[in-house]
Design a protein around this motif. Structure first.
Motif, PDB file in Angstrom:
ATOM      1  N   GLN A  61       0.857  -1.180   0.000  1.00 20.90           N
ATOM      2  CA  GLN A  61       0.000   0.000   0.000  1.00 20.90           C
ATOM      3  C   GLN A  61       0.898   1.236   0.000  1.00 20.90           C
ATOM      4  OE1 GLN A  61      -2.425  -0.811   3.510  1.00 20.90           O
ATOM      5  NE2 GLN A  61      -4.058  -1.659   2.232  1.00 20.90           N
ATOM      6  N   LEU A  62       1.572   1.434  -1.109  1.00 18.67           N
ATOM      7  CA  LEU A  62       2.484   2.560  -1.207  1.00 18.67           C
ATOM      8  C   LEU A  62       1.728   3.859  -1.437  1.00 18.67           C
ATOM      9  CD1 LEU A  62       5.205   0.920  -3.492  1.00 18.67           C
ATOM     10  CD2 LEU A  62       5.067   0.936  -0.995  1.00 18.67           C
ATOM     11  N   LEU A  63       0.675   3.796  -2.280  1.00 19.25           N
ATOM     12  CA  LEU A  63      -0.105   4.970  -2.638  1.00 19.25           C
ATOM     13  C   LEU A  63      -1.580   4.609  -2.664  1.00 19.25           C
ATOM     14  CD1 LEU A  63       2.121   6.103  -5.621  1.00 19.25           C
ATOM     15  CD2 LEU A  63       1.964   7.284  -3.440  1.00 19.25           C
ATOM     16  N   SER A  64      -2.414   5.645  -2.620  1.00 11.66           N
ATOM     17  CA  SER A  64      -3.855   5.410  -2.719  1.00 11.66           C
ATOM     18  C   SER A  64      -4.281   5.189  -4.165  1.00 11.66           C
ATOM     19  CB  SER A  64      -4.621   6.611  -2.136  1.00 11.66           C
ATOM     20  OG  SER A  64      -4.278   7.806  -2.835  1.00 11.66           O
ATOM     21  N   GLU A  65      -3.434   5.567  -5.106  1.00  6.77           N
ATOM     22  CA  GLU A  65      -3.744   5.388  -6.519  1.00  6.77           C
ATOM     23  C   GLU A  65      -2.975   4.197  -7.087  1.00  6.77           C
ATOM     24  OE1 GLU A  65      -2.038   8.675  -8.879  1.00  6.77           O
ATOM     25  OE2 GLU A  65      -1.271   9.388  -6.950  1.00  6.77           O
ATOM     26  N   PRO A  66      -3.414   3.645  -8.212  1.00  6.47           N
ATOM     27  CA  PRO A  66      -2.730   2.478  -8.786  1.00  6.47           C
ATOM     28  C   PRO A  66      -1.271   2.783  -9.107  1.00  6.47           C
ATOM     29  CG  PRO A  66      -4.867   2.815  -9.810  1.00  6.47           C
ATOM     30  CD  PRO A  66      -4.608   4.024  -8.979  1.00  6.47           C
ATOM     31  N   SER A  67      -0.414   1.823  -8.842  1.00  6.39           N
ATOM     32  CA  SER A  67       1.006   1.987  -9.143  1.00  6.39           C
ATOM     33  C   SER A  67       1.648   0.615  -9.255  1.00  6.39           C
ATOM     34  CB  SER A  67       1.707   2.812  -8.056  1.00  6.39           C
ATOM     35  OG  SER A  67       1.649   2.153  -6.807  1.00  6.39           O
ATOM     36  N   ASP A  68       2.755   0.578  -9.953  1.00  6.83           N
ATOM     37  CA  ASP A  68       3.547  -0.638 -10.063  1.00  6.83           C
ATOM     38  C   ASP A  68       4.751  -0.539  -9.145  1.00  6.83           C
ATOM     39  OD1 ASP A  68       1.922  -1.871 -11.830  1.00  6.83           O
ATOM     40  OD2 ASP A  68       3.147  -1.509 -13.608  1.00  6.83           O
ATOM     41  N   ALA A  69       5.014  -1.616  -8.397  1.00  7.71           N
ATOM     42  CA  ALA A  69       6.134  -1.634  -7.465  1.00  7.71           C
ATOM     43  C   ALA A  69       7.334  -2.323  -8.102  1.00  7.71           C
ATOM     44  CB  ALA A  69       5.743  -2.348  -6.180  1.00  7.71           C
ATOM     45  N   ILE A  70       8.495  -1.721  -7.940  1.00  5.15           N
ATOM     46  CA  ILE A  70       9.743  -2.269  -8.466  1.00  5.15           C
ATOM     47  C   ILE A  70      10.705  -2.435  -7.300  1.00  5.15           C
ATOM     48  CG2 ILE A  70      11.676  -1.913 -10.039  1.00  5.15           C
ATOM     49  CD1 ILE A  70       9.838  -0.109 -11.679  1.00  5.15           C
ATOM     50  N   GLY A  71      11.127  -3.660  -7.037  1.00  5.78           N
ATOM     51  CA  GLY A  71      12.053  -3.906  -5.944  1.00  5.78           C
ATOM     52  C   GLY A  71      13.460  -3.452  -6.294  1.00  5.78           C
ATOM     53  N   HIS A  72      14.186  -2.882  -5.308  1.00  2.20           N
ATOM     54  CA  HIS A  72      15.545  -2.393  -5.550  1.00  2.20           C
ATOM     55  C   HIS A  72      16.577  -3.129  -4.705  1.00  2.20           C
ATOM     56  CE1 HIS A  72      15.616   1.079  -8.350  1.00  2.20           C
ATOM     57  NE2 HIS A  72      14.316   1.057  -8.122  1.00  2.20           N
ATOM     58  N   THR A  73      16.546  -2.945  -3.395  1.00  3.98           N
ATOM     59  CA  THR A  73      17.580  -3.546  -2.558  1.00  3.98           C
ATOM     60  C   THR A  73      17.154  -3.540  -1.101  1.00  3.98           C
ATOM     61  OG1 THR A  73      19.945  -3.454  -2.025  1.00  3.98           O
ATOM     62  CG2 THR A  73      18.794  -1.362  -2.147  1.00  3.98           C
ATOM     63  N   TRP A  74      17.793  -4.385  -0.295  1.00  2.00           N
ATOM     64  CA  TRP A  74      17.541  -4.397   1.140  1.00  2.00           C
ATOM     65  C   TRP A  74      18.202  -3.172   1.774  1.00  2.00           C
ATOM     66  CZ3 TRP A  74      14.724  -7.970   4.025  1.00  2.00           C
ATOM     67  CH2 TRP A  74      14.325  -9.141   3.363  1.00  2.00           C
ATOM     68  N   LEU A  75      17.463  -2.516   2.683  1.00  2.00           N
ATOM     69  CA  LEU A  75      18.039  -1.455   3.483  1.00  2.00           C
ATOM     70  C   LEU A  75      18.773  -2.049   4.677  1.00  2.00           C
ATOM     71  CD1 LEU A  75      18.348   1.592   3.938  1.00  2.00           C
ATOM     72  CD2 LEU A  75      16.182   1.545   5.205  1.00  2.00           C
ATOM     73  N   ASP A  76      18.143  -3.040   5.301  1.00  4.18           N
ATOM     74  CA  ASP A  76      18.740  -3.842   6.372  1.00  4.18           C
ATOM     75  C   ASP A  76      17.969  -5.159   6.407  1.00  4.18           C
ATOM     76  OD1 ASP A  76      16.311  -3.302   7.816  1.00  4.18           O
ATOM     77  OD2 ASP A  76      17.201  -1.465   8.601  1.00  4.18           O
ATOM     78  N   ASN A  77      18.108  -5.932   7.467  1.00  2.00           N
ATOM     79  CA  ASN A  77      17.450  -7.244   7.516  1.00  2.00           C
ATOM     80  C   ASN A  77      15.933  -7.152   7.635  1.00  2.00           C
ATOM     81  OD1 ASN A  77      19.805  -8.860   7.346  1.00  2.00           O
ATOM     82  ND2 ASN A  77      20.239  -8.447   9.506  1.00  2.00           N
ATOM     83  N   ASP A  78      15.398  -5.983   7.990  1.00  4.57           N
ATOM     84  CA  ASP A  78      13.959  -5.829   8.215  1.00  4.57           C
ATOM     85  C   ASP A  78      13.251  -4.996   7.153  1.00  4.57           C
ATOM     86  OD1 ASP A  78      14.126  -7.304  10.605  1.00  4.57           O
ATOM     87  OD2 ASP A  78      14.614  -5.499  11.760  1.00  4.57           O
ATOM     88  N   GLU A  79      13.991  -4.179   6.402  1.00  2.00           N
ATOM     89  CA  GLU A  79      13.351  -3.272   5.459  1.00  2.00           C
ATOM     90  C   GLU A  79      13.918  -3.435   4.052  1.00  2.00           C
ATOM     91  OE1 GLU A  79      11.733   0.595   7.748  1.00  2.00           O
ATOM     92  OE2 GLU A  79      13.923   0.504   7.593  1.00  2.00           O
ATOM     93  N   TYR A  80      13.020  -3.345   3.091  1.00  3.09           N
ATOM     94  CA  TYR A  80      13.355  -3.511   1.676  1.00  3.09           C
ATOM     95  C   TYR A  80      12.902  -2.254   0.936  1.00  3.09           C
ATOM     96  CZ  TYR A  80      13.834  -5.845  -2.866  1.00  3.09           C
ATOM     97  OH  TYR A  80      14.207  -6.207  -4.137  1.00  3.09           O
ATOM     98  N   ILE A  81      13.716  -1.769   0.004  1.00  2.00           N
ATOM     99  CA  ILE A  81      13.412  -0.529  -0.715  1.00  2.00           C
ATOM    100  C   ILE A  81      12.671  -0.846  -2.005  1.00  2.00           C
ATOM    101  CG2 ILE A  81      14.380   1.502  -1.846  1.00  2.00           C
ATOM    102  CD1 ILE A  81      16.701   1.397   0.080  1.00  2.00           C
ATOM    103  N   VAL A  82      11.541  -0.176  -2.193  1.00  3.72           N
ATOM    104  CA  VAL A  82      10.663  -0.385  -3.348  1.00  3.72           C
ATOM    105  C   VAL A  82      10.399   0.957  -4.010  1.00  3.72           C
ATOM    106  CG1 VAL A  82       8.369  -1.123  -4.085  1.00  3.72           C
ATOM    107  CG2 VAL A  82       9.583  -2.405  -2.315  1.00  3.72           C
ATOM    108  N   GLN A  83      10.396   0.976  -5.320  1.00  4.96           N
ATOM    109  CA  GLN A  83      10.036   2.173  -6.069  1.00  4.96           C
ATOM    110  C   GLN A  83       8.628   2.019  -6.620  1.00  4.96           C
ATOM    111  OE1 GLN A  83      12.354   2.848  -9.589  1.00  4.96           O
ATOM    112  NE2 GLN A  83      11.611   4.931  -9.903  1.00  4.96           N
TER     113      GLN A  83
END
Length: 407
Positions: free
Chosen positions: A340-362
């Protein structure tokens, strides 16, 4: 005539009868004439024998550089990466390198630490960032890394982008060197560069599938497909390389390369294949299949994350998207959250792990025409937060490093 008087001008007259001007000696005149003639002859000799050999081109020798790299990018308006190549492009074969457009984005305090990387670049200090006024001592620079290949020409009608990787602390990078024609690792604070592959030609560069760097920057890996699939894993401290044969793709390296996620088969159609978890010595500790999309290995080597749609198969980007975490050894799903990145439709693109608990998505528009920005997603709770230190559109190709701006 006093025969003891010196002869003047060879005229048989005493020197005091030549008037009030200075005396002129014939030896002086002859010496001046000979000197002029020698100069003329010498100049002609130098012109005929001038060295037309081109001077050696300027060689870049990196200097220690303290500011961390926030990210690397290829400019969105890059003409070099356009296809097909324009008629004004220089012949690309040879050389193999067709583009060197990687830029390093760095943020730093004016006058703090070593900031001379050994190549000229511009800096912008002060102003506004995200609508907030910043100090005149806060600076940002985009550094053109002209040794790093961003694209290579494989044939008259085939080009391939070449990756560049950065550690999470932003102090080590890996790229394909135009000068050495091989992949190299580079530690910025110490200005050390080390080879992580042999020299490559058109055939061997066509076999390259992946380039990865461990989160701590201690190990680097290059994956090759082709007739002899293999992984080359190099330790930075020692420069020693081990070869893991039979694998053509790599999904990540954990800290210390205690675990490596790889694949035995590769397809240009991006079809999923079995995932193998290896130790650094090549021992297999887990192998599984069944995932529709493969993802990235976490820094501790315990999890693999992937972004997946709802399975409607229409490709319109309107369906729900999920972030899925699997046990790296067994492939069993451990967490699954609706993005649930945005309230409007969007495509998520995975990039890289920030640490063991968080992942960065565009997040991008369904048409992939515009970016909505970058988000860090908690893979255990499913909560996401916008990363305001990263702009909406960073470039046509992006590799993330030390993403947060720290002052």
């Amino acid at each position: 005539m006093n025969m003891n008087e010196p002869d003047a001008g060879g005229l048989g007259l005493p020197s005091h009868e030549l008037g009030d001007g200075p005396r002129r000696r014939p030896t002086t005149i002859r010496w001046i004439g000979a000197l002029i003639l020698a100069c003329i002859i010498g100049a002609g000799f130098l012109y005929i024998n001038q060295d037309d050999t081109p001077r050696p081109t300027w060689e870049w020798k990196p200097k220690p550089y303290d500011p961390p790299v926030q990210y690397a990018f290829v400019p969105a308006d890059s003409k070099c990466h356009g296809w097909p190549a324009s008629s004004t492009d220089e012949e690309a074969l040879p050389p193999l390198i067709s583009c060197t457009e990687w830029r390093l984005r760095v943020n730093y305090k004016r006058g703090k630490g070593r900031q001379d990387i050994g190549i000229p670049y511009g800096a912008g200090c002060g102003g506004y960032r995200g609508g907030v006024s910043i100090s005149d001592d806060d600076c940002t620079s985009d550094i053109g890394l002209n040794d790093a290949a961003s694209q290579v020409q494989l044939s008259d009608n085939e080009r391939r982008d070449i990756a560049l990787r950065i550690t999470r602390d932003g102090h080590r990078i890996a790229y394909f060197s135009k000068k050495y024609m091989q992949f190299v690792s580079w530690d910025l604070p110490t200005a050390q560069r080390k080879a992580i592959s042999p020299r490559l030609n058109v055939q061997t560069i066509d076999d390259v599938r992946d380039l990865e760097i461990s989160p701590d920057g201690e190990f680097f890996a290059v994956a090759f497909a082709g007739a002899q699939p293999r992984l080359l894993v190099t330790e930075f401290a020692t420069g020693q390389t081990i070869t893991l044969r039979g694998f053509c793709a790599i999904l990540g390296i954990s800290k210390g390369a205690s675990r490596i996620a790889a694949q035995r088969t590769c397809s240009d159609l991006n079809e999923a294949s079995a995932v193998t978890i290896l130790k650094r010595d090549g021992a297999v500790i887990g192998e599984w299949g069944g995932a529709s999309f493969t993802g990235d290995l976490s820094p501790d080597g315990r999890s693999i994350v992937e972004i997946d749609g709802d399975g409607d198969g229409d490709g319109d980007g309107d369906g729900d998207e999920y972030i899925i975490t699997r046990d790296a050894t067994t492939g069993k799903v451990t967490k699954k959250f609706k993005l649930q990145l945005l309230s409007e439709p969007s495509d998520a693109i995975g990039h890289t792990w920030l640490d063991n608990d968080e992942y960065i998505v565009q997040a991008e528009t369904p048409e992939r025409s515009e970016s909505f920005g970058y988000y860090r997603v908690d893979v255990k709770l499913g909560v996401s937060h916008r990363i305001h230190d990263l702009g909406l559109n960073l470039g046509s190709v992006v590799s993330l490093g030390s993403v947060f701006i720290r002052h």
